[in-house]
Motif scaffolding. Structure first.
Motif, PDB file in Angstrom:
ATOM      1  N   LEU A  28       0.995  -1.181  -0.029  1.00 48.24           N
ATOM      2  CA  LEU A  28      -0.033   0.026  -0.059  1.00 48.24           C
ATOM      3  C   LEU A  28       0.859   1.337  -0.066  1.00 48.24           C
ATOM      4  CD1 LEU A  28      -2.914  -0.684   2.638  1.00 48.24           C
ATOM      5  CD2 LEU A  28      -2.942  -0.491   0.219  1.00 48.24           C
ATOM      6  N   LYS A  29       0.354   2.254  -0.076  1.00 50.86           N
ATOM      7  CA  LYS A  29       0.836   3.526   0.061  1.00 50.86           C
ATOM      8  C   LYS A  29       0.677   3.880   1.532  1.00 50.86           C
ATOM      9  CE  LYS A  29       2.610   3.716  -3.994  1.00 50.86           C
ATOM     10  NZ  LYS A  29       4.019   3.277  -4.026  1.00 50.86           N
ATOM     11  N   LYS A  30       1.718   4.770   1.889  1.00 49.74           N
ATOM     12  CA  LYS A  30       1.608   5.082   3.299  1.00 49.74           C
ATOM     13  C   LYS A  30       0.329   5.956   3.781  1.00 49.74           C
ATOM     14  CE  LYS A  30       4.276   8.631   4.515  1.00 49.74           C
ATOM     15  NZ  LYS A  30       5.281   9.603   4.802  1.00 49.74           N
ATOM     16  N   SER A  31      -0.157   6.613   2.708  1.00 46.03           N
ATOM     17  CA  SER A  31      -1.373   7.383   3.203  1.00 46.03           C
ATOM     18  C   SER A  31      -2.582   6.448   3.440  1.00 46.03           C
ATOM     19  CB  SER A  31      -1.726   8.534   1.980  1.00 46.03           C
ATOM     20  OG  SER A  31      -1.712   7.797   0.808  1.00 46.03           O
ATOM     21  N   SER A  32      -2.315   5.514   2.830  1.00 45.63           N
ATOM     22  CA  SER A  32      -3.539   4.490   2.715  1.00 45.63           C
ATOM     23  C   SER A  32      -3.688   3.830   4.335  1.00 45.63           C
ATOM     24  CB  SER A  32      -3.641   3.205   1.985  1.00 45.63           C
ATOM     25  OG  SER A  32      -3.564   3.903   0.420  1.00 45.63           O
ATOM     26  N   LEU A  33      -2.458   3.823   4.965  1.00 50.53           N
ATOM     27  CA  LEU A  33      -2.468   3.065   6.207  1.00 50.53           C
ATOM     28  C   LEU A  33      -3.239   3.949   7.023  1.00 50.53           C
ATOM     29  CD1 LEU A  33       1.357   2.035   6.433  1.00 50.53           C
ATOM     30  CD2 LEU A  33      -0.779   0.650   6.134  1.00 50.53           C
ATOM     31  N   TYR A  34      -3.095   5.274   6.964  1.00 50.56           N
ATOM     32  CA  TYR A  34      -3.783   6.155   8.001  1.00 50.56           C
ATOM     33  C   TYR A  34      -5.190   6.173   7.780  1.00 50.56           C
ATOM     34  CZ  TYR A  34       0.932   7.730   9.559  1.00 50.56           C
ATOM     35  OH  TYR A  34       2.241   8.007  10.184  1.00 50.56           O
ATOM     36  N   VAL A  35      -5.850   5.666   6.892  1.00 51.35           N
ATOM     37  CA  VAL A  35      -7.195   5.237   6.825  1.00 51.35           C
ATOM     38  C   VAL A  35      -7.711   4.191   7.828  1.00 51.35           C
ATOM     39  CG1 VAL A  35      -9.236   4.619   5.525  1.00 51.35           C
ATOM     40  CG2 VAL A  35      -7.474   5.962   4.534  1.00 51.35           C
ATOM     41  N   ARG A  36      -6.882   3.227   8.243  1.00 52.05           N
ATOM     42  CA  ARG A  36      -6.912   2.316   9.048  1.00 52.05           C
ATOM     43  C   ARG A  36      -6.601   2.418  10.379  1.00 52.05           C
ATOM     44  NH1 ARG A  36      -7.533  -2.593   6.099  1.00 52.05           N
ATOM     45  NH2 ARG A  36      -7.382  -2.089   3.665  1.00 52.05           N
ATOM     46  N   PHE A  37      -5.455   3.143  10.436  1.00 52.40           N
ATOM     47  CA  PHE A  37      -4.837   3.580  11.873  1.00 52.40           C
ATOM     48  C   PHE A  37      -4.654   4.812  11.859  1.00 52.40           C
ATOM     49  CE2 PHE A  37      -3.976  -1.056  11.011  1.00 52.40           C
ATOM     50  CZ  PHE A  37      -4.339  -1.574  12.025  1.00 52.40           C
ATOM     51  N   PRO A  38      -4.916   5.562  13.004  1.00 52.16           N
ATOM     52  CA  PRO A  38      -5.008   6.996  13.350  1.00 52.16           C
ATOM     53  C   PRO A  38      -3.602   7.410  13.266  1.00 52.16           C
ATOM     54  CG  PRO A  38      -5.932   6.162  15.310  1.00 52.16           C
ATOM     55  CD  PRO A  38      -5.802   4.959  14.017  1.00 52.16           C
ATOM     56  N   ASN A  39      -2.813   6.623  13.661  1.00 51.52           N
ATOM     57  CA  ASN A  39      -1.331   7.051  13.840  1.00 51.52           C
ATOM     58  C   ASN A  39      -0.288   5.903  14.219  1.00 51.52           C
ATOM     59  OD1 ASN A  39      -1.276   6.585  16.618  1.00 51.52           O
ATOM     60  ND2 ASN A  39      -2.359   8.534  16.643  1.00 51.52           N
ATOM     61  N   LYS A  40       0.828   5.881  14.154  1.00 54.24           N
ATOM     62  CA  LYS A  40       1.867   4.835  14.110  1.00 54.24           C
ATOM     63  C   LYS A  40       1.572   4.116  15.471  1.00 54.24           C
ATOM     64  CE  LYS A  40       6.705   3.964  14.063  1.00 54.24           C
ATOM     65  NZ  LYS A  40       8.228   4.396  14.245  1.00 54.24           N
ATOM     66  N   GLU A  41       1.335   4.794  16.546  1.00 50.96           N
ATOM     67  CA  GLU A  41       1.173   4.280  17.966  1.00 50.96           C
ATOM     68  C   GLU A  41       0.091   3.291  18.050  1.00 50.96           C
ATOM     69  OE1 GLU A  41       1.207   7.382  20.963  1.00 50.96           O
ATOM     70  OE2 GLU A  41       1.666   5.864  22.555  1.00 50.96           O
ATOM     71  N   ALA A  42      -0.994   3.809  17.120  1.00 51.24           N
ATOM     72  CA  ALA A  42      -2.042   2.745  17.238  1.00 51.24           C
ATOM     73  C   ALA A  42      -1.882   1.282  16.829  1.00 51.24           C
ATOM     74  CB  ALA A  42      -3.206   3.258  16.533  1.00 51.24           C
ATOM     75  N   LEU A  43      -0.774   1.216  16.085  1.00 50.80           N
ATOM     76  CA  LEU A  43      -0.461  -0.223  15.625  1.00 50.80           C
ATOM     77  C   LEU A  43      -0.137  -1.086  16.903  1.00 50.80           C
ATOM     78  CD1 LEU A  43       1.640   0.782  12.456  1.00 50.80           C
ATOM     79  CD2 LEU A  43      -0.608  -0.753  12.607  1.00 50.80           C
ATOM     80  N   VAL A  44       0.422  -0.504  17.934  1.00 51.24           N
ATOM     81  CA  VAL A  44       1.115  -1.218  18.852  1.00 51.24           C
ATOM     82  C   VAL A  44       0.164  -2.257  19.551  1.00 51.24           C
ATOM     83  CG1 VAL A  44       2.335  -1.133  21.124  1.00 51.24           C
ATOM     84  CG2 VAL A  44       3.140   0.372  19.106  1.00 51.24           C
ATOM     85  N   PRO A  45      -0.952  -1.440  20.130  1.00 46.35           N
ATOM     86  CA  PRO A  45      -2.003  -2.449  20.852  1.00 46.35           C
ATOM     87  C   PRO A  45      -2.595  -3.459  19.872  1.00 46.35           C
ATOM     88  CG  PRO A  45      -2.518  -0.183  20.916  1.00 46.35           C
ATOM     89  CD  PRO A  45      -1.189  -0.120  20.031  1.00 46.35           C
ATOM     90  N   ALA A  46      -2.789  -3.121  18.589  1.00 50.26           N
ATOM     91  CA  ALA A  46      -3.474  -4.071  17.641  1.00 50.26           C
ATOM     92  C   ALA A  46      -2.411  -5.323  17.477  1.00 50.26           C
ATOM     93  CB  ALA A  46      -3.609  -3.515  16.352  1.00 50.26           C
ATOM     94  N   VAL A  47      -0.977  -5.134  17.284  1.00 47.33           N
ATOM     95  CA  VAL A  47       0.015  -5.841  17.023  1.00 47.33           C
ATOM     96  C   VAL A  47      -0.058  -6.865  18.354  1.00 47.33           C
ATOM     97  CG1 VAL A  47       2.295  -6.344  17.520  1.00 47.33           C
ATOM     98  CG2 VAL A  47       1.576  -4.826  15.564  1.00 47.33           C
ATOM     99  N   LEU A  48      -0.202  -6.209  19.557  1.00 51.81           N
ATOM    100  CA  LEU A  48      -0.111  -7.096  20.795  1.00 51.81           C
ATOM    101  C   LEU A  48      -1.324  -8.016  21.043  1.00 51.81           C
ATOM    102  CD1 LEU A  48       2.006  -4.550  22.975  1.00 51.81           C
ATOM    103  CD2 LEU A  48       2.840  -6.617  21.713  1.00 51.81           C
ATOM    104  N   ASP A  49      -2.430  -7.326  20.671  1.00 50.86           N
ATOM    105  CA  ASP A  49      -3.658  -8.202  20.910  1.00 50.86           C
ATOM    106  C   ASP A  49      -3.786  -9.087  20.123  1.00 50.86           C
ATOM    107  OD1 ASP A  49      -4.670  -6.128  22.726  1.00 50.86           O
ATOM    108  OD2 ASP A  49      -5.783  -5.202  21.111  1.00 50.86           O
ATOM    109  N   LEU A  50      -3.266  -9.033  18.762  1.00 48.25           N
ATOM    110  CA  LEU A  50      -3.098 -10.130  18.015  1.00 48.25           C
ATOM    111  C   LEU A  50      -2.272 -11.294  18.282  1.00 48.25           C
ATOM    112  CD1 LEU A  50      -3.651 -11.461  14.833  1.00 48.25           C
ATOM    113  CD2 LEU A  50      -1.535 -10.209  14.275  1.00 48.25           C
ATOM    114  N   THR A  51      -1.079 -10.762  18.959  1.00 50.60           N
ATOM    115  CA  THR A  51       0.007 -12.151  19.384  1.00 50.60           C
ATOM    116  C   THR A  51      -0.687 -12.709  20.729  1.00 50.60           C
ATOM    117  OG1 THR A  51       1.493 -10.497  18.553  1.00 50.60           O
ATOM    118  CG2 THR A  51       2.119 -12.206  20.287  1.00 50.60           C
ATOM    119  N   LEU A  52      -1.311 -11.691  21.467  1.00 50.26           N
ATOM    120  CA  LEU A  52      -2.097 -12.318  22.684  1.00 50.26           C
ATOM    121  C   LEU A  52      -3.277 -13.657  22.391  1.00 50.26           C
ATOM    122  CD1 LEU A  52      -1.189 -11.974  25.764  1.00 50.26           C
ATOM    123  CD2 LEU A  52      -2.995 -10.159  25.703  1.00 50.26           C
ATOM    124  N   GLN A  53      -3.894 -13.209  21.231  1.00 51.82           N
ATOM    125  CA  GLN A  53      -4.986 -13.899  20.744  1.00 51.82           C
ATOM    126  C   GLN A  53      -4.401 -15.212  20.335  1.00 51.82           C
ATOM    127  OE1 GLN A  53      -8.184 -14.067  20.495  1.00 51.82           O
ATOM    128  NE2 GLN A  53      -8.402 -15.602  19.203  1.00 51.82           N
TER     129      GLN A  53
END
Lengths: 188, 188
Positions: free
Chosen positions: B35-60
């Motif tokens: 994807l292009k960088k701008s498209s990522l910001y449609v799904r996640f408001p900022n870089k930091e928001a990726l962190v909980p998502a990543v850890l939740d996935l791992t926990l799951q």
DNA sequence: TTGACAACCGACCGTTCGGTCGTATTTTAC
DNA sequence: GTAAAATACGACCGAACGGTCGGTTGTCAA
């Protein structure tokens, strides 16, 4: 006003420890030691060159000119382990591990320095232990001791808990003494 | 072509694992998922928001819908520990720890997510163990087990050694079983 | 066929990154 | 006293950073 090389290195260590290799910038370091960024490049050719300097300083502080009071292997082992544990507890992070995680093939000098850093730790501990047990056992115990301390540091970093570190120290010392005792009673 | 959210999250996890929070860039992530960088910001408001998502996935993936074969606490414990150990050995790094070291007060959301991640790990292990021993003992053993696994991961990362991880798994299981046995024979 | 909506992109913003270079200032050696 | 060497600085470079925005494309229900 001349700024000491050691000041730069130990300040760089603080930054690497708290922010990691990528997160610590040359500007931050310059500000922290009261210089301008360009002045840092007179002493160090690039950012990566700080890594071996930082780890060498740490190694020196940990193992350099350590005088064991009694000359007994176990006193010496306990002394070193507790020094490392205290440092890790106080700082809340291990520079070595943070740099290990933060370096890659793009920073080969740093990567090599990290390997040498941990290898030196293991070798030093191993040589102390091998006075009282076979070298292969000594090496495994040295490795497990370092692993335990690193792992316990994570709990200091994340929760501020120091209990895990205390247990790590105690269990590592117990393990070493048990292994030393097992040597004199081989089949048991 | 729609890119799945889980694709983004698990790719972000690879990047965080190998390069850390500061070292992983949104551009790298965009390139990696096509994807292009701008498209990522449609799904996640900022870089930091990726962190909980990543850890939740791992926990799951670690604790989600795990069905223990026998229903015995020790089988369940071994199963979870070996799953974690295998993941850490294969990947060579722990995302959780890399993020723990790589986040600070400037990234409070990420920091909180990391705490929750490790707390969840400890709680899960602790609840399995507490079927066979007092809760305070269970908690300490859960903590020490995680610490051992984290520490052993460092040796995989630095030297590519897997032996320390094997010993960590074995010793943790032994420790748990000993504690369970000590419960039924309290004073010994 | 059309309208609505989600997905995606290119261009751009201000800032920071590691690093370079010519020059000014201070210390040292003779 | 003076030359040389060490130390430090300001200005600057191209690249990369996280993040924004207006507009294009694809999908699908009505």
């Amino acid at each position: 006003m001349k700024v000491m090389r050691e000041t730069i290195v130990s300040t760089a260590r603080e930054l690497f420890r708290s922010r990691g290799y990528a997160g610590a910038s040359m500007n931050d370091l310059a500000d922290a030691v009261g210089l301008k960024k360009s002045s840092l490049y007179v002493r160090f050719p690039n950012k990566e060159a700080l890594v071996p300097a930082v780890l060498d300083l740490t190694l020196q502080e940990t193992f350099g000119q350590r005088v064991s009071a009694s000359g007994q292997w176990d006193d010496e082992f306990v002394e070193v382990i507790e020094f490392i544990a205290t440092t890790l507890t106080d700082r809340g992070r291990c520079v070595g591990l943070h740099l290990a995680y933060g370096t890659s093939d793009e920073t080969p000098i740093a990567k090599h320095a990290v390997r040498a850093f941990f290898q030196a730790h293991r070798d030093h501990l191993s040589s102390i232990l091998s006075r009282a047990m076979p070298v292969d056992v000594a090496r495994d115990i040295a490795t497990d001791t370092l692993a335990r301390l690193e792992g316990a540091t994570a709990f200091v970093a994340i929760f501020g808990e120091k209990d895990a570190m205390k247990r790590a120290v105690r269990l590592s010392i117990e393990e070493a003494k048990n292994a030393a005792a097992a040597k004199s009673l081989p089949s048991r």
